[in-house]
Design an enzyme around this catalytic site. Structure first.
Site, PDB file in Angstrom:
ATOM      1  N   ALA A   1       0.816  -1.214   0.000  1.00  9.51           N
ATOM      2  CA  ALA A   1       0.000   0.000   0.000  1.00  9.51           C
ATOM      3  C   ALA A   1       0.846   1.260   0.000  1.00  9.51           C
ATOM      4  O   ALA A   1       0.487   2.265  -0.626  1.00  9.51           O
ATOM      5  CB  ALA A   1      -0.931   0.001   1.210  1.00  9.51           C
ATOM      6  N   GLU A   2       1.960   1.241   0.711  1.00 14.01           N
ATOM      7  CA  GLU A   2       2.780   2.439   0.860  1.00 14.01           C
ATOM      8  C   GLU A   2       3.646   2.719  -0.371  1.00 14.01           C
ATOM      9  O   GLU A   2       3.670   3.828  -0.886  1.00 14.01           O
ATOM     10  CB  GLU A   2       3.672   2.309   2.099  1.00 14.01           C
ATOM     11  N   SER A   3       4.403   1.717  -0.814  1.00 15.42           N
ATOM     12  CA  SER A   3       5.419   1.971  -1.848  1.00 15.42           C
ATOM     13  C   SER A   3       5.365   1.016  -3.023  1.00 15.42           C
ATOM     14  O   SER A   3       6.165   1.160  -3.954  1.00 15.42           O
ATOM     15  CB  SER A   3       6.822   1.881  -1.219  1.00 15.42           C
TER      16      SER A   3
ATOM     17  N   TYR B   1      -7.281   4.095   1.960  1.00 14.96           N
ATOM     18  CA  TYR B   1      -6.089   3.357   2.387  1.00 14.96           C
ATOM     19  C   TYR B   1      -6.467   2.179   3.284  1.00 14.96           C
ATOM     20  O   TYR B   1      -5.996   1.050   3.087  1.00 14.96           O
ATOM     21  CB  TYR B   1      -5.167   4.330   3.118  1.00 14.96           C
TER      22      TYR B   1
END
Length: 301
Positions: A196-198, A283
């Site tokens: 999800a982040e990177s 998110y």
């Protein structure tokens, strides 16, 4: 601000977190059009103050320990590079010019700028520029970066179905397993957060300065003992430790922990649940989908 300048400025901002002495940040454009950021005005260049920073002692008085961030240095752009610079630098004396290109981030249509900038010392001042400096300079190095507008699961643009997007079940197996065991966090949740982040990009740098695989802010990295946020093992260890802390704070509730990871634990406390921010709600939903899918995939192997 151009795409290349935006990435360069993000790096400059990242390196200016809580330096030891007060001063200004100058954006200077030379006669050849090269742009650099420095703690001093450069003779012969057109310079403009684009920011300032307090002394470390003043910052410490103004902020709680967990909210201060950044490297300790005698000067924000002194001859000694800040830890984040040292972490991101490649080999010295690279001959190729800086390459900056824009492309969709991991297929979802959100913008990503990747390339390199040059770091060098001249007259005792460390500079960062998108054009390789001419002539004799000291400590010339390159900084590879991948600047992203927002996290992979934060974008509101269509194009990615998180219930079907391809999973990454092999990258950083040892690091994820070790950190998950050490801090008691489900590996599926760790992979979901990294995804999800990177999208598993270890060089990701966001517009607000979040770094690496788990997009640690400098304050969070320091809080959990991460010296090099672009080092995969350190980033995962620090990110999982933070995730474990959030899970403990929110009684094991993964949704609230994910919301805290995105918006901050204070926002979760304020709203007594997932904050009503569109990005955070997207998110949390997407992390949940990814975690379920990673869990099923791991269980079936």
């Amino acid at each position: 601000m151009t795409k290349g300048a935006r990435g360069l400025f993000a790096i400059a901002c990242l390196l200016l977190t809580a330096p030891a002495v007060a001063g200004n940040v100058y954006r200077c454009t030379g006669a050849d059009g090269a742009r650099s950021y420095s703690s001093r005005s450069i003779p012969g260049a057109e310079c403009k103050v684009v920011g300032s920073f307090p002394s470390r002692s003043a910052a410490a008085r103004a902020s709680a320990p967990a909210s201060t961030s950044g490297p300790s240095a005698a000067d924000a752009f002194s001859a000694q590079p800040a830890p984040a610079v040292a972490a991101a630098t490649g080999t010295a004396d690279v001959a190729a010019p800086a390459v900056v290109r824009s492309k969709p981030a991991a297929g979802d249509g959100s913008r990503r700028v990747s390339g390199q900038v040059y770091s060098y010392v001249q007259d005792g001042v460390r500079h960062y520029t998108s054009v390789r400096p001419r002539g004799s300079v000291d400590a010339l190095k390159t900084i590879q970066y991948s600047y992203v507008e927002t996290c992979y699961a934060c974008s509101s643009r269509p194009g990615v179905d998180f219930g079907r997007v391809r999973l990454n079940t092999t990258a950083y197996n040892d690091e994820i397993s070790a950190a998950s065991r050490r801090y008691g966090v489900d590996e599926a949740v760790v992979r979901a957060i990294i995804h999800a982040e990177s999208a598993f990009n270890p060089r990701a740098l966001s517009r607000v300065g979040a770094q690496g695989l788990m997009q640690l802010m400098p304050a969070t990295a320091r809080r959990f003992g991460v010296g090099d946020a672009f080092d995969a093992a350190q980033n995962i260890r620090g990110g999982v430790q933070y995730l474990a802390w959030l899970l403990k704070r929110f009684d094991g509730n993964v949704r609230l922990a994910a919301a805290g990871y995105n918006a901050g634990e204070g926002a979760v406390d304020k709203y007594k649940g997932v904050p009503p921010y569109a990005e955070t709600q997207r998110y949390v939903e997407r992390v949940g989908l990814l975690a379920d899918r990673y869990r099923r995939t791991v269980a079936s192997r």
